[in-house]
Structures are given as C-alpha cells and as structure tokens.
Enzyme design. Structure first.
Site, PDB file in Angstrom:
ATOM      1  N   GLU A  43     -14.344 -56.410  13.703  1.00 40.79           N
ATOM      2  CA  GLU A  43     -13.607 -57.441  14.415  1.00 40.79           C
ATOM      3  C   GLU A  43     -12.435 -56.825  15.181  1.00 40.79           C
ATOM      4  OE1 GLU A  43     -14.143 -61.473  12.720  1.00 40.79           O
ATOM      5  OE2 GLU A  43     -11.978 -61.349  12.481  1.00 40.79           O
ATOM      6  N   GLU A  55     -13.785 -55.230  18.241  1.00 41.98           N
ATOM      7  CA  GLU A  55     -14.120 -56.283  19.208  1.00 41.98           C
ATOM      8  C   GLU A  55     -12.845 -56.824  19.854  1.00 41.98           C
ATOM      9  OE1 GLU A  55     -16.123 -59.546  17.355  1.00 41.98           O
ATOM     10  OE2 GLU A  55     -16.641 -60.515  19.254  1.00 41.98           O
ATOM     11  N   CYS A  60     -15.677 -65.533   9.999  1.00 39.86           N
ATOM     12  CA  CYS A  60     -16.158 -65.331   8.625  1.00 39.86           C
ATOM     13  C   CYS A  60     -16.339 -66.637   7.869  1.00 39.86           C
ATOM     14  CB  CYS A  60     -15.271 -64.364   7.852  1.00 39.86           C
ATOM     15  SG  CYS A  60     -13.577 -64.375   8.357  1.00 39.86           S
ATOM     16  N   SER A 101     -15.926 -64.402  17.277  1.00 48.90           N
ATOM     17  CA  SER A 101     -16.291 -63.026  16.980  1.00 48.90           C
ATOM     18  C   SER A 101     -17.783 -62.933  16.668  1.00 48.90           C
ATOM     19  CB  SER A 101     -15.485 -62.538  15.778  1.00 48.90           C
ATOM     20  OG  SER A 101     -16.050 -61.350  15.285  1.00 48.90           O
ATOM     21  N   LYS A 146     -21.174 -71.437   2.176  1.00 48.02           N
ATOM     22  CA  LYS A 146     -21.875 -70.157   2.084  1.00 48.02           C
ATOM     23  C   LYS A 146     -23.342 -70.355   1.720  1.00 48.02           C
ATOM     24  CE  LYS A 146     -18.670 -67.304   3.239  1.00 48.02           C
ATOM     25  NZ  LYS A 146     -18.812 -66.413   4.394  1.00 48.02           N
ATOM     26  N   GLU A 204     -24.810 -71.085   4.940  1.00 48.77           N
ATOM     27  CA  GLU A 204     -24.837 -69.879   5.773  1.00 48.77           C
ATOM     28  C   GLU A 204     -26.000 -68.971   5.376  1.00 48.77           C
ATOM     29  OE1 GLU A 204     -21.476 -66.818   7.299  1.00 48.77           O
ATOM     30  OE2 GLU A 204     -21.804 -66.780   5.152  1.00 48.77           O
ATOM     31  N   GLU A 254     -31.096 -67.213  11.253  1.00 47.98           N
ATOM     32  CA  GLU A 254     -30.808 -65.903  11.845  1.00 47.98           C
ATOM     33  C   GLU A 254     -30.479 -64.842  10.796  1.00 47.98           C
ATOM     34  OE1 GLU A 254     -28.790 -68.604  12.289  1.00 47.98           O
ATOM     35  OE2 GLU A 254     -26.721 -68.017  12.700  1.00 47.98           O
ATOM     36  N   CYS A 271     -10.090 -69.725   1.492  1.00 46.50           N
ATOM     37  CA  CYS A 271     -11.194 -69.702   0.532  1.00 46.50           C
ATOM     38  C   CYS A 271     -10.738 -70.017  -0.896  1.00 46.50           C
ATOM     39  CB  CYS A 271     -11.889 -68.353   0.553  1.00 46.50           C
ATOM     40  SG  CYS A 271     -12.316 -67.843   2.222  1.00 46.50           S
TER      41      CYS A 271
END
Lengths: 162, 565, 623
Positions: free
Chosen positions: B278, B281, B298, B318, B357, B360, B365, B502
C-alpha cells in the site's frame, strides 16, 4: 405486472417536488395515481433519485393504508367501517360484496382486475351511514342489496362498452 | 445541568446524564431495557425501563431528562407487574426454542425472562411463522425471534449510514426487514454484522461455522493452518472472564494447538505485506498526483460499501488485498507443491474479529481454480465457543508461541486492528526518519483515538501529506460527501467499517460499555510498544518473502477484480 | 387584487357586503361531503342554470354591483340526516331531502313568488318547521365556530371578508404585540379541541418564548376518529376561518410558515383549502408583507396517506417529513422540537377556527360561554342510532341528555337509549346514569371518558357492548403503529380475548386478563393512541359487566348481536316437517323425517340463520 413503466412520468413528478426528501409521501401519492399502485421498480427508482434508502421507502409505502404495492382493480370499492357505519351494519354489506365478487380478506381484487374491495376506517360521512365509495364517489345509506346492484350496473356498463 | 435526584430513597447526583436511565444505572441499579443503547438515538419502544414518580405516575426512564429534586422509584409492585407483562407479551409472540437457539445463554430476552421469573405465558398462539434468511455469508436473520426494538435498524442507519434494514408494515404486522423483503445477500448489506452485535435476541446472529472447522480438524488428509487477526488477542479473554484488552496471544496459540490445528500464524505478518504494497502504491500515486486520496482496502465491509454506493471511487481504492486474503493466498502458494507431493490439502482457517471477513473469503475473486484462498472464517466468539466445546480451561493454559515463519509480525502489522492503525503503519513505512522520536510523533499526529473522523498532517520528503482516518461507515459517508463536494482534500484515507476499528468488530465479545473498546485499543498499542520490530519493512520474514516466494508472484498481493465490477 | 393595508381591508368589507346585500335572494345549496353524496352538486347546477336562464343570476365573487339572486355552494349545514339541504335567504327556509325534480318548484314558488314549499320543509311530530333556526335540531345549538358553515359560499373569500373575515388578523397586526395575542388566548382559556384539552395560550407562549429564528404553525386536520367529522365540515365549509386562525398564530409566535395536514379521506376539504389558500395569496393575506406590514406568512397543505396514528402530534410531524408516522418519545415537546426540528405550534382545526372570534369579541366574552375550566363551544358529530344525525355545536357543559334528546331527537325507531361512545376509540362509553353529565373536559375525565375530537356515537338497546368494545379494539389494533410493546402486542391480545368472548369461548378469567392488560397498556404505552387504546374496554367492563358475564358464563348475547352465541331451535308444535330447513342448511345440521318435527344439531349448527328465513311456518326460533 403488465404496466410498462414510463420513467419520464416519474421524473416529472419528482421534478415538481424538487427531489425533496420530505415530499416522499406526496410523490408516492402521485405515482399511485398514475399506476393505481406502487410498482417495486418505481419505488427503487424514486429512492435512488431522492437519496432515500430503499428499505425506508418500502417502510413508508407499507405504513400507510392508502398505498398499495399490488395492482388494484379498475373499480375500488371501499366500505366504510367507521363507528357510525358499523353500528348501522356495514359488515353485511362487505360480506355481500365479497361473496358476489368471490373475494375474501386476503384476496381483495378480482382476477379480471375489475374490482377491489377494501374497508376504510371512517370516511367522515357518518350522517349518511352506512356508506361505501366506488372510485371515491360516495354512495350513502347502503344496503347489501343496493351495493350488489351497483356492482351489477358497473359490470353491465362495462360489458356494453366492450 | 447538574443536580440531585432521589432514586429508591437514595440521593444520586447527576451532571451530564441526558436521561434518568443513565442516572439510575449510575446509582448501581440495573434497570432492564431492550432498545436503549447509548450510541444510538433514543427509541423508547420496549417500555421495560418504566419508573414511577412520587405521585404514582409512570414514565420511561430512557426518555425522561433528570430534574433537580426529582423523586423516582424503580422497583414498585406496579412496575414489576408491568415489566412482567411486557416480557410475557414479547415472549407470547417469540419463537421460544431457546435451547437450540444460537443466542442461547447470551440472549437478553432469555436473561430478563429468567430474572423476572416468567413461568407462564397466558397468550398465544405464536403469530409469526416467517422464513429464516440464511442468504448472507455473514449473518442469519430469524424474524420469528425479532422483538421490534429497532436496535439493528438504528445501528445500520445511524451509525453505519447504510439503512439496509428498516421497519415495514405497521401495528401487529410490523416487521424489521429489507427493502421489499429481499434476502440480505441481495441488498446493499456490507456484512459488518453490527446489527447482530446490538440485537438482544436471536433474530440477527453471526453465521456459525464452527462445525466446518471441526470437520477439517478431524480430517487426517488436511493440513489445517490458522491465522489470528490482531484484534482477537485483546478480546478473546473477555469470553473467559479476563479483562478487556488483556493480551492472550500465547493462550490462544496453546488452545488452537489443543484443538488440533497443525500450524498457527499471525495475520499481522500479512498486514506487514499490505503495508509494504500500500505504501508503494501510495507513493506512486502521490508522485503522479492521480486518484488521490488513496483509500485503504483492508476492510471488506468498506470495500462492499464503495462498490454499492460510490463506484466512482473504486479507482481510489487501494488494489492491495486485505491481510486475511494475502495470508490465504500466500499459504496456499507456499504449500502447493508440498501438498501435491504429500497428497495433502491445506486448509486455511481465519480467526477474525469480523463478520464481513466471512463474506470476503467467499468472494469469487479470491478463488484459485475453485479453491478458496481462505477456507473458513470464524469469529473471536466462535473460537471461544470451540474452546469451551473442547473442554479446554482457557485461563489455565500455559502460553505458547506462534509458528514460524509466518508467525512473526511487526508492531505496525498488529496495530491494524484498531482505528488509525493502518494509517500509522503506512506512515511509518513512508517516513524517511526512522528514529524513536519520529514514531512518537506519528502516534501523536492525530491518527489515534476514538473520534469518528480524525485528521493528521505528516511531512514526507518536504511535502505535507493529509491523512484522514474514519471508523463507522456513517462517518465514512460524511467524509466522502465533503470530499466529493470539494470541501475537503486528503491524500490518504483509512476507513474501518466498525466503530473503533476491528477491535469493535461484530465477531468480538459484545462490549458492555464504550470503555471496553478503549481497553482493547490500549492492548494493541501495548503489543506494539513491546515488540522489537516496529516497522513492516524491518520484519525479516517480509524481506525473505520478497526475495523468495513473492519475487515473481507479487500479484498474489493484489486484486484487480473489484475494479471491473 | 392585493389588499394593501388595514384601511383597504375595511373598504373591501364594505364593498363586498354592499354587493351581498344586492342579492335580494340567496340560495345556499349544501355542498358538504354528505349532501354531495346525495346529489347536491347536480341540484346546485340545475338551480343555477334555471336562474341564469331567467337572467337573475349574480356572481358569487361579489365583483359586480348587480341585483339578483345568488346561488352558492355552502359548507356543511350539519343536518346531514336530512340532506341534500337547500337554504333560502332572506326567508331562512330550509328545504330538506331535496331532489333534482324539486328545483323548478323552488325557483318558481320561492325565488320568484316568495312563497314557501311546505312539502320540502322539515317536519317533526306533525309540526312543520319552515325556518331553519327554529328546527329543534338547530334551536338548542350555539353556532359560533360553525356560524358561517352553511351560511356563506365556502369557495368565496369575498363572502368571508364581507362577513368581517380577516378583521381579527388586521386587529392583532394593528393593535397587539405577539405577547398580547398570546395573553388574550391564554386569558380566554381556550383548550385544544383535538382531544387533549391542553391550554392553547400556554402552547403559543411556549413557542413564542423559544429563541429559534424559524418556527412553524401546524394545523392538525387528520381527523381520524371513526364517527367524527367536525374538522372536515369546518375545512369544507369555512376554510378561511382556519387560515385566519393559523396566520394569527404565526403572528403571535413568530412563525412565518404553516402546514395543514389533512387526511387523505377528505378530498373535498383539500380542494376547498387549496382554493382558499390561493385566494388568500391573491388578496395578499398570505405571502410577504401581509396587510402592508412587515409580517410574512404562507401555508402549505400536506395530505395524509391513511394512518390514524398521524393524528398524534409527533407522528403527524414525522409524516410531514415524509417518514413513517411513528410517534417519538417526549420530551422534547413539539413546542421546542417540532416540524423540521423547530419550535412548532400544533393545534387542531377547530381550535384555530375559534381564534378569530376570541380576538374580535374578547377573552371575557369567550369565557362567558360554558363552564370556567372549559369555556367556549364544542362541535360534535352526532351519529349512530339517533334520529337526527349530523354536525352540532353547543356550549361546553351542555348535558348529554340535551344533545341526544333535544337536538338529536332521541333514539331512532322508538328504541331505548343504551350508551353513547364519546371521543372515538380513545374515549369511553357513557350510559343512562351519565345523561345529565355536562360535556366538558374535566367532567368527562372524572368518569373515565374524554371529549376526544368530538365524536358522539349513540347506541340503542340492540347494541351489544362487548361487540362495540371488540370493534374499537380492532380499530386501535389496526391503527397501532407497532412501535411500543404494550400497544403492539397488548392490543392484539386484548382483541383476541374479545374475539374469543363474542365467539362464545370466553371465560370469567378472560375478564381479569382484559383488565390486567388494560391497566398495563394505559400506563406504559408510548403515545396517546396506546394510552387510551383500552378505554372502550375499560368503560364497557365497568358499566356493562353483566353483559360480559352473560357472554362468558351463560354463553348468551343479550342483544342477539353475537352470531356465535345464538341458539336456534325448532318449535315442535309449529314444525310441519316439510324439510325445507334441512335443505337450505349449509352444514347439514338439521335432520328429521318428513311430516315429523325436525331437529337442529347444535354441535354442527353455524348459526347462520338460513333455516329460519326458509321456514314457511316460522317454526325456527332463536333462544
């Protein structure tokens, strides 16, 4: 349903109210006037345009008695069951109409989409109790027989039109 | 306004309390409620907190402001009678299969029914027979257990700014539901699970996937690899009566070994990789001055929110995978040849503070030839449940250490679990000065703390970098509006969907007060302070990976699909 | 034309009343919802055309200085039972139950020759009442708020101005500070006509005291009580009076915008109000610099969409905001945090309609009417099993007996009086023993009833009070917003119990359960709807406990209303054994041999009564 949605019309309504969130109920009323019910696609469209979450619009549309998310018949018959009408025997009129049209508490619209029968809490025409309305025209001092006669007249008139 | 009131004959001072419920609770009286949450607006619907004044008039404590000299009683026979009736009425229309309910033992309704000795329900039958919605990867919604307190509705709308849940219909037909009563998976739900965290009953629960974990643990052909997210270690202890914020990493490792996990690693290590990628980037974008601000990626709930509501900002997001997914991809790649040789299969189980999560890990993908990078995601609470199921006495476990090589994380990777942590870790990486003073400066720059929207300005290479940190998606939406309206300009924006980050995830033990989140945050900062490696780039494992496995496979760390959605 | 200032308004009044006086004869056709349903608009059109054809028609807008006959659509006259109504001035004849074919006679005989048409006049006990004011229904009334209803053209601002309309507004703007207006209203002790009876002056003063630069005036026209239509009649019959009251409230509290929330079931009221607002804007009585002074005020209309609970203040405001009409917890009160979060005056239609009169005639005049603690008059909708149904207005403190027997003409069809439900589903029922009770806020409260918005539904001896309680509970249950537990779950359970009782499946224990629920719902509900939801049950349980006991112990409905409690038997002496009853019975509950008495199987019988209607020998009896 078979209604083709013309979003231009919805846009016109929205423009008239300037997309103001507070105008939601007025917008829904006008949309319902246009389609005789509130099609789901239109509700989603309005929500996106007005910046109101769809769950919220759904919440408003299902809160108010006047909104219908299902298509209604060409003739909407409302039986007033306000106190005055109730004590003057409005329920027998309701039952007679339901029987005549093959409807019940859950099935409110005839299959041919001609009639919808529903109750309304009070039309404020208590002096004329019991009353019914057909597409907002008030019929005073009704009886089960007279109500059925009205339905038959409408059917006959429509048959002749065809 | 300050003053004194008399509660059950006891003089109690009040100062900033907005309602007498808070004053009563301050006085040590646990007045019951279903619909009161200090972080949500006052709804006043459950009527459990009714109190009586000296004239025998009843009022709801949650919505009555305190007045000097006010006299209230909280436990008269009349009030007891009313509270019992409220409970009886709720229970009469509630699916009462408590023993097989996911919320069994943690249900507020069950607790209060027991506390008020409800023995007999005189009303019935149950009116609701509605289908259970299991469409979501993260939460299960059982409308037959809903008591209409509206906590989830207000959480989703007021705190998260999403409004996926709402009230529909009215009177006894009222429902909490989605738009047009669609399955949760088909609406703009971000899977943050905060609705389930505030739900007092079993109407909204986190999807329990512990049985999947038991299955793989008992399969000899499977290599079961665990990854532990940073926030888990400062909260799991609460499930066993330990203090919030207490660091129990070693005990968790010991417990996971006892449960039969083959290898136990740290998601913080993968977070270090996220920081590296990151930062790279970010510096690149900064140089080219394009697509700024860069938004962190994230948090899967946040990513889903951008996809649903702000597709125009996808280019600012990102491209880094989240630490969970980096870890999964890395492990699967690492064991690919070994598994083939041994005829084994590696299974990655994540222990996460988060419900999103789960969603996710299930995204298409993140599958490689049909095999997911992360196989099962369990929450902190689910892990606690497994430990209890195995009969492990958690508090008596001797701490053990994480496995190598993927068990070594820098302090930067571990503060990922708290709001501001990702921004701080990235700044540490980008800043040229590497002395302890610089670290301190970053920590005081404004990125830490519990305010909803934080701002910091950092000088990197003579250029002032504007950083914003938000937690709670409602705050994120506010920030985005001001960015889109051109009122605010930032270079880097960290977003975490859950209030507190989190550590406040919906998979964590349900905090009893807002203090808990602060204690957990402190726990993570303590971990950072005591770790020898403070910066991601100083983590030797990371360096080894870049020169080894990742040298030709940096693509494992990025995802591109969500841009095309 | 904009009215420039107060002087100009006075000139307009002179001009319009001159024009009005040139209308040598005036025909007022009632165009309230009731009479419209009876065809009054067709009558109006026909009368107008006939008079036009004779060249005698005069425009209602009072623009031309021409002599002739005015034909107007008036608001509700109140005597809905006798509609369609036509009033003829200056004779003050009231023609009742007028039909289209009577028009010619009215024109020829009364308008041209000045002769009465006795056939069309109201008759009672053999006596003919030619003059409207002498009809017993009207004689005992005191029409202050309704003074214009039925007497002016409801769609003409000019007639309202001709009658001195908007002079109260002019007076406050010229002579009084906002504080003084609030004081006068406070001194008058005008109490909210929407049900609660909260002092209006206090409410206004609270709003005036708020520092906010933006404030609102909201008129509650969501008259949802079944059996009540006072507000509808005022909005339809004298819309400008409501507007004037609202503008004065705006002046008195520092608000510059008003909203009228009208329930969707009142399309005519909406139409009339819209027209009235347009006219008021045209005349500069709404808008900026009203009457040439630095005071701006405008009014918008919001339509409800069918939710009784929106009559509750905070729910009404939520509805104007475009949200679900769910009441919120209080405090803060609407006077502090109301519409769009600003301080708001929220009063009902009748309350606003009282304001202009209090300003013009003074607070002591107002207090001279009715009892000290509830001064003024109250409009009631008198309906049910009473001879003369309609809209009435009486001084507060008038007894029920006067209302039901003197004005209402007593019970229909010679039946005996049993009870009257006052205040709709939030009220209670009153019985024989309360007939001499004065109708005012406090006296009613003492006996566990409330004035509510003013619906009076009279019930005769044939009415089953348990069934009535069930009816109201069904209503409230349907209209509960569903927010708080007591109202959502409690009313549903009460309804279930009541349904059980009328179905003959109740027990004595059910009555206790009803009382326990009623107590809890009244004391713990969030809003007024819930707090009063159990009143009808509580009051019927109190005054008609025996009737409940008959239902649950003897399994009998004394009035025969509850079908499930009927028992049909065949009188063996009368039965000829024809078998007709057995053939019509839909469930095969009747058996027997031809030419021998048949028998009804009670287990199977669904009490439909088909057999009784079919029996040619009247052998089937209900016991």
């Amino acid at each position: 349903m078979n209604t083709t949605i013309i979003y231009g019309k919805v846009d016109q309504i929205l423009n008239r109210y300037g997309n103001k969130k507070s105008a939601l109920i007025a917008v829904l009323q006008e949309v319902q006037k246009e389609y005789h019910y509130l099609p789901q696609e239109v509700l989603s469209y309005i929500g996106d345009k007005m910046g109101i979450s769809r769950a919220r619009i759904f919440g408003v549309a299902t809160f108010y008695e006047n909104f219908s998310l299902e298509p209604k018949g060409k003739y909407v018959i409302k039986i007033c069951d306000g106190t005055a009408c109730h004590v003057k025997k409005s329920i027998p009129i309701l039952n007679a109409l339901r029987k005549e049209l093959g409807l019940n508490e859950n099935k409110r619209t005839t299959d041919d989409m001609m009639f919808t029968v529903e109750t309304v809490s009070c039309l404020g025409a208590c002096g004329l109790a019991p009353v019914i309305t057909i597409n907002d025209k008030v019929y005073p001092k009704m009886t089960p027989e007279a109500a059925i006669r009205l339905v038959k007249e409408i059917r006959e008139a429509n048959r002749l039109e065809d | 306004m300050a003053g004194t009131m008399i509660i059950d004959g006891q003089r109690v001072g009040f100062d900033k309390e907005k309602n007498i419920l808070d004053v009563i609770r301050k006085a040590g009286i646990d007045l019951p409620t279903f619909c009161y949450h200090s972080e949500l607006s006052i709804y006043g619907a459950c009527r459990m907190c009714m109190v009586e004044d000296e004239r025998g008039r009843t009022m709801a404590a949650c919505s009555t402001p305190p007045r000097d000299g006010m006299i209230v009683k909280t436990n008269t026979p009349k009030l007891q009678k009313y509270r019992r009736m409220v409970l009886e009425l709720i229970l009469s229309n509630h699916d009462r299969d408590c023993t097989v309910c996911e919320k069994n033992g943690r249900c507020k309704l069950q607790e209060l029914a027991a506390r008020f000795s409800i023995k007999n329900i005189r009303f019935g039958p149950l009116c609701k027979q509605l289908p259970v919605d299991e469409s979501s990867a993260s939460i299960v919604r059982n409308p037959n257990k809903c008591i209409m307190c509206g906590d989830c509705v207000r959480m989703c709308e007021e705190v998260q700014g999403i409004g996926v849940l709402g009230f529909a219909y009215r009177g006894s037909k009222i429902k909490v539901t989605t738009a047009f009563e669609r399955p949760i998976a088909e609406v703009e739900c971000v899977n943050c699970g905060q609705c389930a965290a505030v739900c007092p009953t079993g109407a909204l629960v986190v999807k329990n996937e512990t049985s999947k974990v038991w299955d793989v643990l008992n399969d000899k052909n499977k290599r079961v690899v665990a990854q532990i997210a940073p926030a888990v270690r400062v909260a799991l202890g609460e499930e066993f009566g330990l203090k919030p914020g207490e660091i129990v990493t070693g005990k968790i490792v010991a417990a996971l070994r006892k449960l039969g996990f083959d290898e136990i690693y740290d998601t913080g290590m993968a977070a270090d990789l996220t920081v590296m990628e990151e930062s790279r980037e970010f510096m690149g974008k900064l140089e080219k001055e394009e697509n700024l601000p860069l938004f962190t990626s994230c948090c899967p709930a946040w990513v889903k929110h951008v996809e649903d509501k702000y597709p125009q900002l996808l280019k600012n997001l990102s491209t880094c995978k989240s630490p969970q997914q980096i870890f999964g991809a890395l492990i699967k790649e690492h064991y690919k040849k070994i598994d083939e040789a041994q005829g084994k299969e590696t299974v990655v189980v994540s222990v996460m503070p988060c419900t999103a999560k789960k969603y996710e890990a299930a995204r298409p993908e993140y599958r490689n030839n049909g095999i997911p990078d992360v196989d099962v995601v369990i929450t902190t609470q689910e892990l606690a449940l497994m430990i209890k199921q195995a009969g492990i006495v958690f508090n008596e476990l001797e701490p053990e250490s994480l496995d190598m090589p993927f068990g070594l994380a820098s302090g930067a990777g571990l503060i990922f679990g708290v709001t501001g942590g990702v921004a701080e870790a990235v700044i540490r990486r980008c800043l040229k000065e590497k002395n302890p003073g610089a670290l301190k400066e970053i920590s005081f720059s404004g990125v830490r703390g519990m305010e909803g929207i934080k701002e910091a300005a950092i000088n990197i290479d003579g250029r002032e970098i504007k950083v914003a940190v938000v937690h709670g998606l409602g705050n994120a939406s506010k920030l985005i509006s001001s960015i889109l309206a051109g009122e605010k300009r930032y270079d880097f924006v960290e977003v975490m969907a859950c209030p507190g980050g989190c550590i406040g995830g919906a998979g964590q033990p349900i905090p009893q007060s807002s203090l808990v989140k602060m204690q957990r945050a402190k726990g993570l900062y303590d971990v950072d302070r005591s770790s020898q490696i403070k910066r991601s780039e100083e983590n030797p494992i990371i360096m080894a990976l870049y020169s080894g496995l990742l040298s030709e496979k940096r693509y494992l760390l990025h995802r591109y699909l969500h841009h095309q959605k | 034309m904009k009215i420039k200032d107060i002087q100009h308004l006075k000139e307009c009044t002179r001009l319009f009343s001159d024009c009005l006086s040139r209308q040598k004869k005036r025909v007022l056709v009632c165009a309230g919802t009731g009479c419209v349903a009876g065809g009054s608009l067709e009558i109006y059109k026909k009368l107008k055309k006939m008079i036009e054809d004779k060249g005698l028609y005069v425009d209602v807008r009072l623009q031309e200085e021409k002599e002739g006959i005015g034909v107007k659509k008036s608001g509700c006259h109140g005597f809905c039972e006798m509609g369609p109504l036509v009033r003829i001035e200056p004779y003050n004849y009231l023609y009742v139950k007028v039909k289209l074919e009577n028009c010619e006679e009215i024109v020829e005989t009364t308008l041209l020759k000045g002769q009465p048409v006795e056939r069309l006049m109201y008759k009672q006990d053999g006596k003919v009442y030619p003059i409207q004011e002498e009809i017993p229904f009207y004689r005992k009334q005191m029409r202050i708020v309704l003074e214009n209803c039925g007497h002016i053209d409801a769609e003409s601002i000019e007639e309202y101005i001709a009658k001195g309309g908007y002079h109260a507004l002019a007076y406050v703007m010229e002579q009084m500070t906002p504080e003084e207006v609030c004081r006068v209203i406070t001194e008058s002790n005008l109490r909210g006509r929407g049900g609660g009876g909260f002092p209006t002056g206090k409410k206004w003063s609270q709003v005036l005291a708020q520092k906010s630069p933006v404030k609102y005036v909201v008129c509650n026209g969501d008259e949802g009580d079944p059996g009540a239509f006072m507000d509808r009649s005022i909005m339809e019959g004298d819309p400008h009076r409501v507007l004037e009251g609202m503008i004065i409230a705006g002046y008195a509290t520092g608000a510059s915008e008003g909203y009228i929330y009208v329930r969707a079931e009142y399309p005519l009221a909406v139409e009339r109000l819209k027209k009235a607002i347009e006219q008021a804007r045209e005349y500069g009585l709404l808008g900026t610099n009203i009457l040439g002074r630095r005071f701006d005020f405008d009014i918008h209309i919001n339509q409800g969409a069918g939710a009784f609970v929106c009559g509750e203040g905070s729910a009404l405001i939520a509805s104007i905001h475009g949200e679900r009409g769910m009441p919120r917890v209080k405090p803060p009160r609407t006077t502090e945090v109301g519409l769009w979060g600003k301080p708001t005056v929220l009063n009902n239609v009748e309350t606003f309609a009282n304001v202009p009169l209090i300003i013009l005639k003074g607070s002591s005049w107002f207090r001279s009417i009715g009892p000290d603690n509830s001064p003024g008059t109250k409009a009631f909708a008198l309906t049910g099993n009473v001879k003369n149904t309609g809209l009435i207005e009486v001084p507060m403190g008038t007894t029920l007996r006067e209302v039901i027997f003197d004005i209402g003409g007593g019970i229909k069809d010679g039946k005996a009086f049993k009870a009257v439900q006052i205040g709709g589903p939030s009220g209670g029922c009153l019985t024989e023993q309360h007939l001499d009770l004065p109708l005012d806020f406090d006296s009613l409260k003492k006996v566990g009833a409330m004035i509510g918005s003013g619906g009076l539904v009279v019930m005769d001896e044939d009415t089953c009070m348990v069934e009535v309680a069930r009816f109201f509970m069904n209503f409230t249950q349907n209209e509960s917003c569903g927010k708080c537990v007591p109202c959502r779950e409690g009313t549903k359970r009460m309804l279930e119990i009541l349904e059980r009782i009328v179905a003959g499946k109740g027990t004595v224990y059910d009555l206790e359960l009803l009382e326990e629920l009623a107590d809890m719902i009244s004391n713990t509900s969030l809003c007024g709807l819930g707090k009063t939801a159990a009143y009808p049950v509580m009051s019927t349980l109190k005054y008609f406990r025996n009737e409940y006991l008959k239902h649950v112990i003897d399994k009998k409905c004394p009035t025969g209303t509850c079908i499930a409690l009927r028992t049909f038997v065949i009188n063996e002496e009368l039965c000829r054994g024809c078998g007709k009853c057995a053939r019509v019975c839909p469930v095969g509950a009747i058996e027997g041999k031809v030419k021998q008495p048949f028998k009804i199987n009670r287990e199977k019988c669904i009490k439909c009564g088909a057999c009784r209607e079919a029996c040619p020998f009247s052998a089937i009896e209900e016991v």
